[in-house]
Design an enzyme around this catalytic site. Structure first.
Site, PDB file in Angstrom:
ATOM      1  N   SER A   1      18.054 -25.681  -4.192  1.00 12.34           N
ATOM      2  CA  SER A   1      18.616 -24.970  -5.350  1.00 12.34           C
ATOM      3  C   SER A   1      17.585 -24.543  -6.393  1.00 12.34           C
ATOM      4  O   SER A   1      17.915 -23.771  -7.297  1.00 12.34           O
ATOM      5  CB  SER A   1      19.693 -25.834  -6.018  1.00 12.34           C
ATOM      6  OG  SER A   1      20.864 -25.850  -5.239  1.00 12.34           O
TER       7      SER A   1
ATOM      8  N   LYS B   1      17.302 -20.900  -6.802  1.00  5.28           N
ATOM      9  CA  LYS B   1      18.243 -20.138  -7.627  1.00  5.28           C
ATOM     10  C   LYS B   1      17.557 -19.546  -8.862  1.00  5.28           C
ATOM     11  O   LYS B   1      17.959 -18.489  -9.360  1.00  5.28           O
ATOM     12  CB  LYS B   1      19.414 -21.030  -8.037  1.00  5.28           C
ATOM     13  CG  LYS B   1      20.250 -21.503  -6.851  1.00  5.28           C
ATOM     14  CD  LYS B   1      21.255 -22.574  -7.251  1.00  5.28           C
ATOM     15  CE  LYS B   1      22.050 -23.066  -6.047  1.00  5.28           C
ATOM     16  NZ  LYS B   1      22.944 -24.186  -6.363  1.00  5.28           N
TER      17      LYS B   1
ATOM     18  N   TYR C   1      20.767 -16.478   1.601  1.00  7.26           N
ATOM     19  CA  TYR C   1      20.895 -17.705   0.808  1.00  7.26           C
ATOM     20  C   TYR C   1      20.380 -18.923   1.562  1.00  7.26           C
ATOM     21  O   TYR C   1      19.628 -19.738   1.015  1.00  7.26           O
ATOM     22  CB  TYR C   1      22.364 -17.910   0.414  1.00  7.26           C
ATOM     23  CG  TYR C   1      22.597 -19.144  -0.407  1.00  7.26           C
ATOM     24  CD1 TYR C   1      22.171 -19.215  -1.735  1.00  7.26           C
ATOM     25  CD2 TYR C   1      23.243 -20.254   0.130  1.00  7.26           C
ATOM     26  CE1 TYR C   1      22.384 -20.351  -2.498  1.00  7.26           C
ATOM     27  CE2 TYR C   1      23.465 -21.397  -0.619  1.00  7.26           C
ATOM     28  CZ  TYR C   1      23.025 -21.438  -1.928  1.00  7.26           C
ATOM     29  OH  TYR C   1      23.221 -22.576  -2.686  1.00  7.26           O
TER      30      TYR C   1
ATOM     31  N   TYR D   1      23.151 -29.113 -12.898  1.00  6.38           N
ATOM     32  CA  TYR D   1      24.567 -29.164 -12.528  1.00  6.38           C
ATOM     33  C   TYR D   1      25.388 -29.800 -13.645  1.00  6.38           C
ATOM     34  O   TYR D   1      25.196 -29.500 -14.815  1.00  6.38           O
ATOM     35  CB  TYR D   1      24.753 -29.905 -11.196  1.00  6.38           C
ATOM     36  CG  TYR D   1      23.866 -29.423 -10.084  1.00  6.38           C
ATOM     37  CD1 TYR D   1      23.864 -28.068  -9.712  1.00  6.38           C
ATOM     38  CD2 TYR D   1      23.023 -30.283  -9.392  1.00  6.38           C
ATOM     39  CE1 TYR D   1      23.056 -27.609  -8.682  1.00  6.38           C
ATOM     40  CE2 TYR D   1      22.217 -29.825  -8.354  1.00  6.38           C
ATOM     41  CZ  TYR D   1      22.239 -28.498  -8.016  1.00  6.38           C
ATOM     42  OH  TYR D   1      21.437 -28.053  -6.993  1.00  6.38           O
TER      43      TYR D   1
ATOM     44  N   VAL E   1      18.556 -30.325  -3.961  1.00  2.31           N
ATOM     45  CA  VAL E   1      18.915 -31.510  -3.182  1.00  2.31           C
ATOM     46  C   VAL E   1      17.814 -31.917  -2.200  1.00  2.31           C
ATOM     47  O   VAL E   1      17.942 -32.951  -1.532  1.00  2.31           O
ATOM     48  CB  VAL E   1      20.255 -31.334  -2.434  1.00  2.31           C
ATOM     49  CG1 VAL E   1      21.399 -31.198  -3.422  1.00  2.31           C
ATOM     50  CG2 VAL E   1      20.209 -30.161  -1.471  1.00  2.31           C
TER      51      VAL E   1
END
Length: 305
Positions: A61, A64, A189, A241, A259
């Site tokens: 992530s 992102k 992705y 998050y 992660v």
């Protein structure tokens, strides 16, 4: 500084025994839970290291942040934020519930999975190969590392098991958030999440953002200042998050976790930081990585608040 980073690593290595490695992507389960490494890149291009800083990991992530920058460059802020919001969430990073319950039906922010998939759909390219190559080349540019590539085993593992992400993407296709071919978007992705890097690489990305879009080691402007500010702001509010508020209180810098166990941090006007420790808490954030950043933030007075 190297001595400080080695001390931070040793002081927090005990925390690698806590938490669990992500196994919902089977290949990630092969990581060594005892790993803890850290790197700092200053705005003068100086670099300092501690622990297992040369260990490669898939950025997951953290990517992102990269795709948000590229989507903003390709489309401008109005187009990007017509498809994805900028609000924090109290739900898990892979939650589908807010897509259906919110009136807008668009993802809450670009740092959760749904928002990141929507963001990826905006990156220019005539097919998934071209779009991903733009992401890869951009990543190589902002890390100064031409050897960055995907871990094919992790990519295949993600593609084979990414059922929740498919559900998110197809739901957004049904509401018009995603306009492109869903499987093409998902392929990009899965590839971007599978890019492999080290603490040094992500610290360099953090340093570029901390330097308002300018590469510290070359002086080249990569993104406009306003794009860097948008990205850093969303990192502060959404980058960890549903633990982003707690992170802001305890550490207080723009950051993004993954992660794979990595955390990228950008301390405005000062430095970029890359941390790796694969054992995660229940929210998907590195336990030892967070503890190391907390100690470093206190030692160097890094909080922006």
């Amino acid at each position: 500084m190297n001595r400080l980073l080695e001390a931070v690593v040793e002081n927090n290595r005990q925390w690698t025994k806590e938490g669990k490695i992500a196994t919902y992507i089977p290949e990630l389960g092969k990581a060594d839970p005892n790993t803890l490494g850290i790197c700092i890149t200053t705005l003068h291009g100086e670099e300092y290291f501690g622990g297992d800083y040369e260990t490669k990991f898939t950025i997951q992530s953290i990517s992102k942040v990269i795709t948000l920058m590229l989507a903003l460059l390709d489309n401008g802020r109005d187009r990007v934020f017509s498809k994805v919001g900028v609000e924090p969430t109290a739900d898990a990073f892979n939650s589908i519930i807010t897509l259906e319950t919110k009136n807008t039906q668009k993802p809450l922010n670009p740092m959760i999975n749904a928002g990141a998939i929507a963001t990826v759909s905006l990156i220019e390219g005539k097919n998934s190969e071209e779009a991903f190559n733009r992401i890869l080349n951009f990543t190589r540019k902002i890390t100064g590392n031409p050897d960055i590539n995907i871990n094919k085993d992790v990519y295949n593992s993600e593609k084979a098991t990414g059922h929740r992400n498919r559900a998110l993407a197809y739901f957004m296709k049904s509401t018009g958030v995603i306009e492109n071919d869903v499987e093409e978007v998902l392929d990009v992705y899965f590839r971007q999440c599978s890019m492999e890097a080290t603490c040094k690489d992500i610290a360099r990305i953090g340093a570029m953002l901390a330097n308002d879009g300018v590469l510290p080691w070359s002086g080249e402007r990569i993104i406009p200042r306003h794009v860097a500010r948008i990205v850093k702001t969303i990192m502060v509010t959404c980058g960890l998050y549903d633990a982003s508020g707690q992170f802001a209180v305890e550490i207080g810098v723009p950051a993004k976790s993954g992660v794979g166990g990595g955390i990228l941090a950008a301390v405005p006007g000062r430095m970029g930081i890359g941390v790796l420790s694969p054992a995660l808490d229940a929210r998907g954030n590195s336990i030892a990585g967070l503890k190391a950043l907390e100690e470093l933030s206190k030692e160097l007075d890094l909080s922006i608040f």
